[in-house]
Design an enzyme around this catalytic site. Structure first.
Site, PDB file in Angstrom:
ATOM      1  N   TYR A  71       0.755  -1.547  -0.106  1.00  0.00           N
ATOM      2  CA  TYR A  71       0.070   0.044  -0.842  1.00  0.00           C
ATOM      3  C   TYR A  71       1.035   1.071   0.077  1.00  0.00           C
ATOM      4  O   TYR A  71       0.862   2.228  -0.167  1.00  0.00           O
ATOM      5  CB  TYR A  71      -0.938  -0.093   1.211  1.00  0.00           C
ATOM      6  N   ARG A  74       1.910   1.603  -3.348  1.00  0.00           N
ATOM      7  CA  ARG A  74       0.548   2.534  -4.193  1.00  0.00           C
ATOM      8  C   ARG A  74       0.535   4.208  -4.085  1.00  0.00           C
ATOM      9  O   ARG A  74      -0.252   5.105  -4.519  1.00  0.00           O
ATOM     10  CB  ARG A  74      -0.511   1.683  -4.185  1.00  0.00           C
ATOM     11  N   ASN A 110     -12.113   4.783  -6.352  1.00  0.00           N
ATOM     12  CA  ASN A 110     -10.218   4.717  -6.771  1.00  0.00           C
ATOM     13  C   ASN A 110     -10.295   4.879  -5.346  1.00  0.00           C
ATOM     14  O   ASN A 110     -11.083   6.410  -4.036  1.00  0.00           O
ATOM     15  CB  ASN A 110     -10.041   5.787  -7.238  1.00  0.00           C
ATOM     16  N   VAL A 111      -9.296   5.405  -4.822  1.00  0.00           N
ATOM     17  CA  VAL A 111      -8.614   5.331  -3.447  1.00  0.00           C
ATOM     18  C   VAL A 111      -7.170   6.317  -3.568  1.00  0.00           C
ATOM     19  O   VAL A 111      -6.820   6.916  -2.359  1.00  0.00           O
ATOM     20  CB  VAL A 111      -8.139   4.492  -2.742  1.00  0.00           C
ATOM     21  N   HIS A 127     -14.796   3.368  -1.386  1.00  0.00           N
ATOM     22  CA  HIS A 127     -13.138   2.516  -0.563  1.00  0.00           C
ATOM     23  C   HIS A 127     -12.517   3.178  -0.217  1.00  0.00           C
ATOM     24  O   HIS A 127     -11.252   2.394   0.238  1.00  0.00           O
ATOM     25  CB  HIS A 127     -12.755   1.400  -2.091  1.00  0.00           C
ATOM     26  N   THR A 196     -14.857   1.578 -14.900  1.00  0.00           N
ATOM     27  CA  THR A 196     -14.961   0.569 -13.717  1.00  0.00           C
ATOM     28  C   THR A 196     -15.046  -0.819 -14.991  1.00  0.00           C
ATOM     29  O   THR A 196     -15.848  -0.949 -15.855  1.00  0.00           O
ATOM     30  CB  THR A 196     -15.434   0.770 -12.580  1.00  0.00           C
ATOM     31  N   SER A 197     -14.972  -2.284 -13.886  1.00  0.00           N
ATOM     32  CA  SER A 197     -15.285  -3.417 -14.651  1.00  0.00           C
ATOM     33  C   SER A 197     -16.667  -3.755 -14.383  1.00  0.00           C
ATOM     34  O   SER A 197     -16.850  -4.470 -14.735  1.00  0.00           O
ATOM     35  CB  SER A 197     -14.175  -4.340 -14.392  1.00  0.00           C
ATOM     36  N   ASN A 221     -15.864   3.188 -21.529  1.00  0.00           N
ATOM     37  CA  ASN A 221     -14.882   2.375 -21.229  1.00  0.00           C
ATOM     38  C   ASN A 221     -14.772   1.351 -22.372  1.00  0.00           C
ATOM     39  O   ASN A 221     -15.192   1.583 -23.316  1.00  0.00           O
ATOM     40  CB  ASN A 221     -15.780   1.031 -20.135  1.00  0.00           C
TER      41      ASN A 221
HETATM   42  C1  BV8 Z   1     -18.781  -5.328   0.925  1.00  0.00           C
HETATM   43  C2  BV8 Z   1      -9.770  -0.169  -1.882  1.00  0.00           C
HETATM   44  C3  BV8 Z   1     -20.089  -7.055   2.753  1.00  0.00           C
HETATM   45  C4  BV8 Z   1      -8.703  -1.511  -1.909  1.00  0.00           C
HETATM   46  C5  BV8 Z   1     -11.187  -1.621  -3.155  1.00  0.00           C
HETATM   47  C6  BV8 Z   1     -17.069 -13.220  -0.324  1.00  0.00           C
HETATM   48  C7  BV8 Z   1     -16.424 -12.832   0.584  1.00  0.00           C
HETATM   49  C8  BV8 Z   1     -16.953 -11.075   0.881  1.00  0.00           C
HETATM   50  C9  BV8 Z   1     -17.364 -10.282   0.230  1.00  0.00           C
HETATM   51  C10 BV8 Z   1     -17.501 -10.748  -0.348  1.00  0.00           C
HETATM   52  C11 BV8 Z   1     -16.984 -12.273  -1.442  1.00  0.00           C
HETATM   53  N1  BV8 Z   1     -17.465 -12.456  -2.974  1.00  0.00           N
HETATM   54  C12 BV8 Z   1     -18.298 -11.101  -3.195  1.00  0.00           C
HETATM   55  C13 BV8 Z   1     -17.741 -10.160  -2.335  1.00  0.00           C
HETATM   56  C14 BV8 Z   1     -18.049  -8.801  -2.200  1.00  0.00           C
HETATM   57  C15 BV8 Z   1     -16.929  -8.410  -2.681  1.00  0.00           C
HETATM   58  C16 BV8 Z   1     -16.634  -8.446  -4.511  1.00  0.00           C
HETATM   59  O1  BV8 Z   1     -17.694  -7.443  -4.832  1.00  0.00           O
HETATM   60  N2  BV8 Z   1     -16.020  -9.013  -5.085  1.00  0.00           N
HETATM   61  C17 BV8 Z   1     -15.976  -9.275  -6.269  1.00  0.00           C
HETATM   62  C18 BV8 Z   1     -14.493  -9.385  -6.498  1.00  0.00           C
HETATM   63  C19 BV8 Z   1     -17.103 -10.769  -6.674  1.00  0.00           C
HETATM   64  N3  BV8 Z   1     -17.130  -6.823  -2.261  1.00  0.00           N
HETATM   65  C20 BV8 Z   1     -16.877  -6.473  -1.413  1.00  0.00           C
HETATM   66  O2  BV8 Z   1     -15.659  -7.373  -0.486  1.00  0.00           O
HETATM   67  C21 BV8 Z   1     -16.876  -5.188  -0.801  1.00  0.00           C
HETATM   68  N4  BV8 Z   1     -17.533  -5.217   0.698  1.00  0.00           N
HETATM   69  O3  BV8 Z   1     -19.434  -6.498   0.190  1.00  0.00           O
HETATM   70  O4  BV8 Z   1     -19.175  -6.229   2.810  1.00  0.00           O
HETATM   71  C22 BV8 Z   1     -19.863  -6.731   3.889  1.00  0.00           C
HETATM   72  C23 BV8 Z   1     -21.401  -5.832   4.936  1.00  0.00           C
HETATM   73  C24 BV8 Z   1     -20.788  -6.020   5.935  1.00  0.00           C
HETATM   74  C25 BV8 Z   1     -20.440  -5.863   7.118  1.00  0.00           C
HETATM   75  C26 BV8 Z   1     -19.388  -6.390   6.274  1.00  0.00           C
HETATM   76  C27 BV8 Z   1     -19.047  -6.924   5.108  1.00  0.00           C
HETATM   77  C28 BV8 Z   1     -15.709  -4.646  -0.691  1.00  0.00           C
HETATM   78  C29 BV8 Z   1     -14.904  -4.201  -1.861  1.00  0.00           C
HETATM   79  C30 BV8 Z   1     -14.000  -3.127  -1.712  1.00  0.00           C
HETATM   80  C31 BV8 Z   1     -12.916  -3.884  -2.112  1.00  0.00           C
HETATM   81  N5  BV8 Z   1     -11.722  -2.767  -2.282  1.00  0.00           N
HETATM   82  N6  BV8 Z   1     -10.089  -0.910  -3.228  1.00  0.00           N
HETATM   83  C32 BV8 Z   1      -7.889  -1.203  -2.534  1.00  0.00           C
HETATM   84  O5  BV8 Z   1      -7.642   0.104  -3.315  1.00  0.00           O
HETATM   85  O6  BV8 Z   1      -6.316  -1.547  -2.638  1.00  0.00           O
HETATM   86  S1  BV8 Z   1     -12.183  -2.896  -4.820  1.00  0.00           S
HETATM   87  C33 BV8 Z   1     -10.961  -2.313  -5.777  1.00  0.00           C
HETATM   88  O7  BV8 Z   1     -10.948  -3.163  -7.284  1.00  0.00           O
HETATM   89  C34 BV8 Z   1     -11.515  -1.008  -6.352  1.00  0.00           C
HETATM   90  O8  BV8 Z   1     -11.528  -0.491  -5.903  1.00  0.00           O
HETATM   91  C35 BV8 Z   1     -12.214  -1.419  -7.635  1.00  0.00           C
HETATM   92  O9  BV8 Z   1     -13.319  -1.534  -7.356  1.00  0.00           O
HETATM   93  C36 BV8 Z   1     -11.981  -2.879  -7.134  1.00  0.00           C
HETATM   94  C37 BV8 Z   1     -11.804  -3.327  -9.212  1.00  0.00           C
HETATM   95  O10 BV8 Z   1     -10.396  -3.053  -9.478  1.00  0.00           O
HETATM   96  P1  BV8 Z   1      -9.778  -2.624 -10.806  1.00  0.00           P
HETATM   97  O11 BV8 Z   1     -10.039  -3.806 -11.829  1.00  0.00           O
HETATM   98  O12 BV8 Z   1      -8.210  -1.884 -11.426  1.00  0.00           O
HETATM   99  O13 BV8 Z   1     -10.778  -1.442 -11.480  1.00  0.00           O
HETATM  100  P2  BV8 Z   1     -11.941  -1.141 -12.290  1.00  0.00           P
HETATM  101  O14 BV8 Z   1     -13.014  -2.893 -11.651  1.00  0.00           O
HETATM  102  O15 BV8 Z   1     -12.235  -0.203 -11.603  1.00  0.00           O
HETATM  103  O16 BV8 Z   1     -11.607  -1.644 -14.066  1.00  0.00           O
HETATM  104  C38 BV8 Z   1     -10.954  -0.543 -14.360  1.00  0.00           C
HETATM  105  C39 BV8 Z   1     -11.700  -0.965 -15.653  1.00  0.00           C
HETATM  106  O17 BV8 Z   1     -10.578   0.031 -16.469  1.00  0.00           O
HETATM  107  C40 BV8 Z   1     -11.073  -1.922 -16.855  1.00  0.00           C
HETATM  108  O18 BV8 Z   1     -12.847  -2.443 -17.020  1.00  0.00           O
HETATM  109  C41 BV8 Z   1     -10.920  -1.418 -18.060  1.00  0.00           C
HETATM  110  O19 BV8 Z   1     -11.061  -2.117 -19.067  1.00  0.00           O
HETATM  111  C42 BV8 Z   1     -11.174   0.356 -17.850  1.00  0.00           C
HETATM  112  N7  BV8 Z   1     -10.596   0.617 -17.918  1.00  0.00           N
HETATM  113  C43 BV8 Z   1      -9.218   1.035 -18.577  1.00  0.00           C
HETATM  114  N8  BV8 Z   1      -8.610   1.956 -19.057  1.00  0.00           N
HETATM  115  C44 BV8 Z   1      -9.326   2.800 -19.321  1.00  0.00           C
HETATM  116  C45 BV8 Z   1      -9.962   2.162 -18.854  1.00  0.00           C
HETATM  117  N9  BV8 Z   1     -11.601   2.672 -18.289  1.00  0.00           N
HETATM  118  C46 BV8 Z   1     -11.611   4.389 -19.587  1.00  0.00           C
HETATM  119  N10 BV8 Z   1     -10.487   5.152 -19.864  1.00  0.00           N
HETATM  120  C47 BV8 Z   1      -9.380   3.917 -19.343  1.00  0.00           C
HETATM  121  N11 BV8 Z   1      -8.174   4.507 -20.169  1.00  0.00           N
END
Ligand code: BV8
Length: 255
Positions: A71, A74, A110-111, A127, A196-197, A221
């Site tokens: 972290y 980053r 984003n963070v 986040h 965002t994905s 996207n």
């Molecule tokens: C929650 C901060 C409940 C940290 C991040 C099992 C156990 C527990 C939870 C879960 C589980 N299964 C599912 C879940 C829910 C889970 C989840 O959704 N998992 C996914 C993987 C299925 N969610 C959670 O855990 C959330 N909390 O559910 O809590 C709860 C409730 C009560 C009490 C307790 C618990 C928390 C989720 C937050 C995680 N933290 N970030 C850090 O930054 O290190 S998430 C992090 O990854 C990012 O913030 C982003 O949201 C995510 C994805 O990252 P990337 O892929 O890099 O980015 P992104 O998705 O934005 O994709 C990039 C995109 O940009 C692509 O589409 C690409 O094509 C595009 N792109 C590229 N270049 C460009 C572009 N677009 C435009 N212009 C360009 N030039």
């Protein structure tokens, strides 16, 4: 230009006709500030790690040194990064809407703090922020941090562990951020999902929520995402290129 102009014009029309605009931004918006998204190959010494495994309370409990080094690595990249034309266009759009009695709220995953550094004032950090670290014992937050920590894991003045003030997988989003996001999804007239994905919840769900409340929805996207089927207009393009064109068009339409 990577998109047909007709799509830009349609987006301009939708936004120029609105006063209340919600935006969901993801790592793709910061990609053009050279901050790698989670999907991009992890860099250098982090190549062999899976970010979704590292961004968890379990990883921190198991190896606080490794997680806090990642972290801080980053955080330093974010400090060196500059807002790009995509961030600046969203800040400009906020000014346009504010001037006509409306608003633009950016719900960012984003963070990195780049939306705020670009001039956006209405930003909800879903986040958390990598620029703030908090004491694991007292919860006290520290924003005035050294350019690089002396030791890993870093400690509070009282000697307790410090962690980045971000939301890890499996952790709940901040209550206030969630409330703001629900309110934006329920009241906006246009909802823009950019860079965002759309796979991480609950953030990815706000696009559908806005649509259910009657908002027009737009995605920007380069790639298809699960949101592409849901939105009214899905523009294949880069945020740093498409957003400035749309906001310039909105300004022109409202002259
Ligand atoms: C929650 C901060 C409940 C940290 C991040 C099992 C156990 C527990 C939870 C879960 C589980 N299964 C599912 C879940 C829910 C889970 C989840 O959704 N998992 C996914 C993987 C299925 N969610 C959670 O855990 C959330 N909390 O559910 O809590 C709860 C409730 C009560 C009490 C307790 C618990 C928390 C989720 C937050 C995680 N933290 N970030 C850090 O930054 O290190 S998430 C992090 O990854 C990012 O913030 C982003 O949201 C995510 C994805 O990252 P990337 O892929 O890099 O980015 P992104 O998705 O934005 O994709 C990039 C995109 O940009 C692509 O589409 C690409 O094509 C595009 N792109 C590229 N270049 C460009 C572009 N677009 C435009 N212009 C360009 N030039």
């Amino acid at each position: 230009m990577t998109t047909g102009d007709a799509q830009i014009e349609r987006a301009v029309e939708m936004i120029a006709g609105a006063r209340r605009v919600g935006v969901l931004s993801g790592a793709g918006v910061s990609a053009e500030s050279r901050i790698p998204t989670f999907r991009d190959a992890m860099e250098g010494l982090w190549r062999s790690f899976d970010p979704q495994e590292l961004a968890t309370p379990e990883a921190f409990a198991r190896d606080p040194e490794r997680v806090t080094r990642w972290y801080d690595f980053r955080r330093r990249k974010c400090l060196d990064a500059q807002p790009n034309p995509g961030h600046l266009a969203l800040a400009d759009l906020e000014e346009v809407m504010r001037d006509r009695g409306g608003w633009v709220t950016v719900l960012t995953q984003n963070v990195d703090g780049l939306h705020q550094r670009a001039g956006s004032r209405d930003v909800v950090e879903l986040h958390g922020s990598i620029m703030t670290w908090r004491c694991c014992e007292s919860g006290r937050r520290f924003r005035d941090l050294p350019a690089q920590f002396e030791e890993y894991p870093p400690k509070s003045p009282e000697g307790a562990l410090l962690r980045p003030d971000v939301v890890w997988f499996g952790e709940a989003l901040p209550e206030t951020a969630l409330e703001r996001a629900y309110e934006v999804a329920a009241t906006c007239e246009v909802f823009l999902t950019v860079g965002t994905s759309s796979v991480v919840y609950p953030a990815a769900g706000f696009t559908q929520m806005a649509r259910e409340h009657g908002a027009s929805t737009i995605e920007i996207n380069p790639d298809e995402t699960p949101a592409s089927e849901v939105v009214d207009l899905s523009i294949r393009g880069r945020s740093g290129e498409v957003l400035p064109l749309i906001v310039a068009g909105v300004r022109k339409a409202l002259e």
